[in-house]
Design a protein around this motif. Structure first.
Motif, PDB file in Angstrom:
ATOM      1  N   ALA A  26     -29.858 -15.334  -9.046  1.00  0.00           N
ATOM      2  CA  ALA A  26     -28.907 -14.231  -8.338  1.00  0.00           C
ATOM      3  C   ALA A  26     -29.238 -13.851  -6.690  1.00  0.00           C
ATOM      4  O   ALA A  26     -28.102 -13.092  -6.573  1.00  0.00           O
ATOM      5  CB  ALA A  26     -30.045 -13.349  -8.727  1.00  0.00           C
ATOM      6  N   ALA A  29     -25.896 -16.303  -7.499  1.00  0.00           N
ATOM      7  CA  ALA A  29     -24.688 -15.184  -7.604  1.00  0.00           C
ATOM      8  C   ALA A  29     -23.813 -14.229  -7.513  1.00  0.00           C
ATOM      9  O   ALA A  29     -22.523 -13.715  -7.697  1.00  0.00           O
ATOM     10  CB  ALA A  29     -24.662 -14.884  -9.056  1.00  0.00           C
ATOM     11  N   SER A  30     -24.973 -13.495  -6.707  1.00  0.00           N
ATOM     12  CA  SER A  30     -24.385 -12.538  -5.833  1.00  0.00           C
ATOM     13  C   SER A  30     -23.546 -12.947  -4.190  1.00  0.00           C
ATOM     14  O   SER A  30     -21.998 -11.537  -4.292  1.00  0.00           O
ATOM     15  CB  SER A  30     -25.002 -10.794  -5.292  1.00  0.00           C
ATOM     16  N   VAL A  33     -19.719 -12.774  -5.368  1.00  0.00           N
ATOM     17  CA  VAL A  33     -18.817 -11.193  -5.768  1.00  0.00           C
ATOM     18  C   VAL A  33     -17.791 -11.298  -4.437  1.00  0.00           C
ATOM     19  O   VAL A  33     -18.440 -10.982  -4.426  1.00  0.00           O
ATOM     20  CB  VAL A  33     -20.639 -10.073  -6.186  1.00  0.00           C
ATOM     21  N   ARG A  34     -16.436 -10.731  -6.110  1.00  0.00           N
ATOM     22  CA  ARG A  34     -15.788  -9.964  -5.122  1.00  0.00           C
ATOM     23  C   ARG A  34     -16.511  -9.009  -4.110  1.00  0.00           C
ATOM     24  O   ARG A  34     -17.048  -8.292  -4.754  1.00  0.00           O
ATOM     25  CB  ARG A  34     -14.788 -10.141  -5.847  1.00  0.00           C
ATOM     26  N   THR A  35     -15.124  -8.546  -2.921  1.00  0.00           N
ATOM     27  CA  THR A  35     -15.376  -7.487  -2.621  1.00  0.00           C
ATOM     28  C   THR A  35     -14.493  -7.305  -2.544  1.00  0.00           C
ATOM     29  O   THR A  35     -13.197  -7.673  -2.818  1.00  0.00           O
ATOM     30  CB  THR A  35     -15.575  -7.598  -1.221  1.00  0.00           C
ATOM     31  N   ALA A  43     -19.388  -4.893  -4.016  1.00  0.00           N
ATOM     32  CA  ALA A  43     -20.047  -4.579  -5.371  1.00  0.00           C
ATOM     33  C   ALA A  43     -21.375  -5.654  -5.128  1.00  0.00           C
ATOM     34  O   ALA A  43     -21.981  -5.541  -5.913  1.00  0.00           O
ATOM     35  CB  ALA A  43     -19.247  -5.100  -5.987  1.00  0.00           C
ATOM     36  N   PHE A  45     -23.777  -6.036  -2.128  1.00  0.00           N
ATOM     37  CA  PHE A  45     -24.496  -5.730  -1.101  1.00  0.00           C
ATOM     38  C   PHE A  45     -26.141  -6.032  -2.043  1.00  0.00           C
ATOM     39  O   PHE A  45     -26.820  -6.403  -1.500  1.00  0.00           O
ATOM     40  CB  PHE A  45     -23.624  -4.926  -0.094  1.00  0.00           C
ATOM     41  N   ILE A  46     -26.111  -5.015  -2.569  1.00  0.00           N
ATOM     42  CA  ILE A  46     -27.071  -4.468  -3.052  1.00  0.00           C
ATOM     43  C   ILE A  46     -28.277  -5.507  -4.383  1.00  0.00           C
ATOM     44  O   ILE A  46     -29.096  -6.051  -3.625  1.00  0.00           O
ATOM     45  CB  ILE A  46     -27.306  -2.628  -3.466  1.00  0.00           C
ATOM     46  N   PRO A  47     -27.123  -6.104  -4.656  1.00  0.00           N
ATOM     47  CA  PRO A  47     -27.608  -6.818  -5.483  1.00  0.00           C
ATOM     48  C   PRO A  47     -28.571  -8.225  -4.933  1.00  0.00           C
ATOM     49  O   PRO A  47     -29.457  -9.010  -5.425  1.00  0.00           O
ATOM     50  CB  PRO A  47     -26.560  -7.858  -6.135  1.00  0.00           C
ATOM     51  N   VAL A  50     -31.450  -7.306  -3.740  1.00  0.00           N
ATOM     52  CA  VAL A  50     -32.647  -7.920  -4.642  1.00  0.00           C
ATOM     53  C   VAL A  50     -33.173  -8.659  -4.344  1.00  0.00           C
ATOM     54  O   VAL A  50     -34.151  -8.745  -5.001  1.00  0.00           O
ATOM     55  CB  VAL A  50     -31.805  -6.590  -5.567  1.00  0.00           C
ATOM     56  N   MET A  54     -36.723 -10.518  -3.932  1.00  0.00           N
ATOM     57  CA  MET A  54     -37.601 -10.748  -5.404  1.00  0.00           C
ATOM     58  C   MET A  54     -37.843 -12.659  -4.666  1.00  0.00           C
ATOM     59  O   MET A  54     -38.951 -12.706  -4.844  1.00  0.00           O
ATOM     60  CB  MET A  54     -36.566 -11.083  -6.053  1.00  0.00           C
TER      61      MET A  54
END
Lengths: 156, 505, 321
Positions: A26, A29-30, A33-35, A43, A45-47, A50, A54
């Protein structure tokens, strides 16, 4: 009580490691992510937080439980494949129902699913097969025409 | 007043009354079958409510909810299996009483406690909801973010054995909620190339999957029929009437329990399941004869059942007022009902009272009526419920699975959502195998996107500063409460667990 | 007992099989129900308008016209459903101009040219609103204060939608800047306005009406060329010297490549629905204008809207990468 504790340690270890793996994937993958231009955090940041959490907690759980895991504890974990076979078969049937719903249509699919499942779970008896056919037929027709006629809800 | 009268007229029209009776009955029936829950009852019926006007659909859903929560009492009392999580502690005393030869009295006491608890919480719902709705307008992105933190704190504080596993479940839920378009920029994330995922996982199929697939599978595995004590004769009517008036004898116990139930229900993410345990623990702590608990104590049954029914009303408050954001549901059932609101194009929240006050009043009245209907039905149908308990699992399981498939499909007309149901069903199964609590995962899944949205919006408003979280009074208060609550709930649930360990078996 | 069960079983199977016998033969289109995909939840503007015209189309087509809501990703999922559908005319789409916004901001990879546009249908207005305690009573007041304090006032908008584009156009015409806070959904934005978390926003006229009537919000301007029939007392933005427009205009699309006779049949059924006096009355009750456009008009309209939005997207740096 002692046995239960040992068993729990093994389960915790597996769960913890699984979380570490999922968390790593995860996080990877995060970070791809495109900003966007009009917001600072973006988009991903929070993933990232998180999934990072984990990984950390997963490691913690694995390390904490690994101490009480030994060969004996692992030996206590067994999976009763034979006893679970009917359930697995029904789950596979369910998946088949979902996969073929659009081509076969709801009426045949649902009828076959209920009839076969009742038969399998009931232990392959003649009486159970009949019960399955009756329940499946009535239920399928009730659901299909009930939804279609009363609620104008189309099933495939 | 006029609004109230119109609402009463609405609820008492034959169609709506019939739906309420039917809803409570179906809810009781499902609640009474071990492994089937109020969540499932509501989930199954939501697609059916599509074709109904909201004035009919929501009374129906509310009745299902009330029925489902109370239905657990039947199997708890008669066969010692909690039909729903909300009646876990009811088993201890009700079942003992049944074994002592008083099944009618056990059922009657539980039903009466449920009735009074439900009515009291209906009153709380009516009096508390409008002021809370007004208060909720003051919630902006900062307050919402803090509120979500409080919710997450509550949920993880009460998760059984291992706190770390609770946090992991929460994080996993949060991550799963972030699949799809991000709530601020519309950038797609983690869709693995499936365009169907660009809106993320559909919530209702995911919820139904998490709870039902695992229950169905474990039920089917157990396979054996529950043994029933139905053979014993008992006069249901006499016991029910008698026990209805036992409650005033325990007035203070009842009052304490109800207040506690409503309060617990109002806190997001807890709901009747925990209320049952906590109220039982509390009833025992304050009881005159704590030594009788677990041996058929009347106080125990009242504590447990009044608590969980009071919590149902409490859980509806945040839903209806949206105090707790664009819908922080009080428990899993209200989470489903929240989804139903959206399906019917009704935006729950402070505005609901202004734009749809008539509609809200109808729900209040329906909730009240449903509680009374629940008691009457328990009285009339206990013997039918006992019959339903003996439906063999091998027939029940496929039927439920089929309903789940239909429900998942009908919610958004996509076969894809059946796969979402399967995926989350497997996750739910895995969680049960690894003894990881499901509730944090669920809350993360439901609230994750809103949490992210509010947090990022807050930072846009404040131009990147975190300070307003601590300078705005409501936000600060929420943060302080979360910290205190974590400490308090942790201690309380440890105590509840101890009570469970001491009284059970 | 067993005999009875057998009888029931046979009866059930017979009914099942009979039900499966689909009417054969190549009758004229349509031979089965037509699904209108609404890419949003039931109860919204798209849904309500579609449910009305579906009843009228049913009459002229002689087959049920069923509304199917497939929501998600601001309409993308419903659009994809029709984009990938078999081009037989049994699955059509009712969508407003957000279709262009989704393409222009990079959410989707298809434009209106990847569908067969049947016709432009209804339209409804949007309005600019402020809270009842706001010192502003006209757009001129907003311009004055916003010029004095750039980036200060909070303006909420629905990101990536027609609302986003309309608001950007408005601010650029006013030549001011505000603190732009994204928030999807008319009701959440109104809630935010009532709670004082936002200073100004734009919403659909229908959403604002109950609060306008109760006096909780003030409407500063209608975002159309002409004054609204339902708000004759409120001036348009253009009257106040701001050359910005924001319309909810619905278009009926079919998949690309449907047979031309099916296309013609759909269009004429849609036209007879949209021009029926009863439908016009029903639309007026929900403050919507039924404005049917024929084929060429529709294509011209879509081209001009698309080009206008494309220019805006490039101007404000939100164009797809």
């Amino acid at each position: 009580m002692e046995a239960r504790k040992r068993q729990k340690a093994v389960l915790d270890l597996i769960f913890g490691l699984a979380c570490v793996v999922v968390g790593c994937l995860a996080f990877y993958a995060s970070s791809n992510v495109r900003t966007s231009a009009f917001e600072r955090l973006g988009a991903g940041f929070i993933p990232k937080i998180v999934s990072g959490g984990m990984v950390v907690l997963g490691l913690w759980l694995s390390i904490a439980s690994a101490r009480s895991v030994d060969r004996k504890a692992i030996g206590m974990i067994s999976f009763d494949i034979k006893g679970n076979l009917p359930v697995i078969a029904v789950l596979l049937l369910f998946a088949a129902l979902a996969a073929t719903l659009e081509t076969v249509g709801f009426r045949i699919g649902a009828f076959a699913f209920v009839a076969l499942s009742v038969w399998i779970l009931g232990g392959f008896g003649r009486r159970e097969l009949l019960q399955g056919i009756v329940v499946g037929g009535i239920l399928t027709l009730m659901v299909y025409y009930g939804l279609k006629e009363l609620l104008r809800l189309m099933l495939p | 007043m006029e609004v109230l009268l119109t609402a009463i007229a609405h609820v008492f029209n034959p169609v709506s009354l019939l739906l309420i009776v039917g809803g409570v009955f179906f809810g009781l029936l499902l609640g009474a079958i071990p492994g089937l829950t109020a969540t499932m009852a509501v989930g199954l019926i939501i697609p059916v409510t599509f074709g109904l006007a909201p004035e009919l659909a929501f009374p129906l859903l509310v009745s299902l909810y009330v029925g489902g929560i109370s239905g657990g009492l039947v199997s708890a009392s008669l066969i010692g299996i909690p039909g729903t999580p909300s009646s876990v502690t009811t088993v201890f005393d009700s079942y003992s009483m049944t074994k002592n030869g008083q099944p009618g009295r056990a059922l009657g006491l539980g039903s009466a406690a449920s009735l009074w608890g439900g009515l009291a919480s209906a009153v709380a719902l009516v009096t508390l909801a409008p002021p809370l709705a007004k208060f909720a307008l003051r919630f902006g992105p900062f307050e919402f973010t803090s509120l979500f933190l409080l919710t997450f704190a509550c949920v993880t504080a009460v998760t059984g054995e291992s706190r770390v596993k609770g946090y992991l479940a929460l994080l996993l839920g949060l991550f799963l909620s972030m699949v799809g378009m991000d709530p601020i920029n519309g950038i797609e994330r983690f869709t693995l190339g499936y365009y169907q995922l660009s809106a993320g996982f559909s919530q209702l199929p995911a919820l139904i999957g998490l709870f039902t697939l695992s229950e169905v599978v474990s039920g089917a595995k157990r396979g054996k029929k529950p043994t029933i004590i139905a053979a014993q004769r008992f006069s249901v009517v006499k016991d029910f009437i008698e026990t209805l008036f036992v409650i005033p004898k325990y007035f203070f116990l009842f009052l304490r329990t109800t207040i506690m139930g409503v309060a617990i229900g109002t806190f997001p993410g807890i709901g009747p399941g925990l209320a049952n345990v906590l109220c039982y623990a509390q009833a025992k702590a304050g009881a005159k004869h704590p030594e009788l608990f677990g041996k058929g104590s009347e106080e125990g049954i009242i504590g447990a059942e009044a608590g969980n029914n009071a919590a149902t009303g409490g859980a509806l408050i945040p839903l209806l007022t949206l105090v707790l954001t664009l819908g922080v549901p009080g428990d899993t059932v209200t989470a489903l009902i929240l989804g139903a609101f959206m399906l019917h194009g009704i935006q729950p929240g402070p505005l609901l009272f202004r734009t749809n006050s008539q509609f809200v009043t109808i729900i209040f009245v329906a909730f009240f009526v449903a509680n009374i209907v629940m008691w009457l039905l328990q009285l009339a149908c206990s013997k039918i419920f006992i019959k339903a308990l003996s439906t063999p699992v091998y027939i029940l399981a496929p039927v439920i699975l089929l309903f789940c498939a239909v429900g998942s499909f009908a919610i958004n007309n996509r076969v894809f959502d059946i796969w979402v149901f399967v995926l989350f069903g497997l996750i739910g199964l895995a969680f049960i195998v690894f003894r990881v609590p499901l509730l944090p995962l669920l809350m993360g899944l439901i609230l994750g996107k809103n949490f992210e949205k509010e947090f990022r919006t807050a930072l846009i408003v404040s131009k990147g500063s975190l300070a307003p979280f601590f300078t705005r009074p409501i936000s600060l208060a929420l943060i302080i409460i979360s910290v205190l609550l974590v400490i308090y709930l942790t201690r309380l649930s440890a105590r509840a667990q101890k009570t469970l360990a001491n009284t059970g078996k | 007992m067993t005999k009875r069960v057998m009888t029931i079983t046979v009866a059930v199977l017979t009914v099942l099989l009979l039900a499966l016998a689909v009417p054969g033969g190549a009758a004229t289109w349509p031979v089965k129900p037509i699904e209108v995909i609404i890419p949003y939840a039931p109860g919204g503007g798209s849904d309500v308008t579609a449910r009305i015209f579906a009843r009228y189309m049913e009459k002229s087509l002689g087959q049920p016209v069923v509304i199917v809501n497939i929501e998600g990703a601001q309409g993308k999922i419903g659009e994809m459903e029709v984009l990938n559908a078999r081009p037989d005319g049994y699955k059509i789409l009712w969508q407003h101009h957000v279709l262009h916004c989704l393409y222009l901001t990079g959410v989707t990879n298809h434009t209106w040219k990847d569908f067969t546009p049947i016709a432009v249908g209804g339209k409804s207005d949007n309005v600019v609103i402020v809270g009842k305690n706001s010192p502003w009573n006209s757009m001129a007041d907003v311009v004055r204060d916003a010029k004095a304090k750039p980036e200060h006032f909070v303006m909420e908008f629905a990101p990536g939608t027609t609302n986003h584009f309309g608001v950007l156009q408005m601010l650029s015409e006013m030549n001011v800047t505000m603190n732009m806070v994204p928030k999807s959904g008319d009701n959440p934005r109104i809630t935010s306005l009532l709670g004082g978390h936002c200073d100004i926003t734009a919403v659909a006229m229908n959403s604002a009406m109950p609060f306008y009537k109760s006096g909780d919000v003030k409407i500063l301007g209608v975002m159309s060329k002409d004054r609204s029939k339902w708000l004759p007392e409120v001036p348009t933005l253009m009257e106040q010297g701001i050359n910005a427009e924001l319309l909810n205009e619905y278009v009926l699309y079919a998949p690309k490549g449907i047979p031309s006779d099916v296309e013609a049949k759909l269009r004429s059924a849609f036209k007879s629905a949209m021009t029926s006096p009863e439908l016009i009355k029903e639309y007026e009750a929900i403050a919507t204008v039924a404005n049917f456009m024929d084929k060429q008009e529709t294509i011209d309209r879509l081209t001009s809207i698309f080009n206008g939005y494309e220019a805006l997207a490039k101007q404000f740096g939100i164009y797809r990468k």
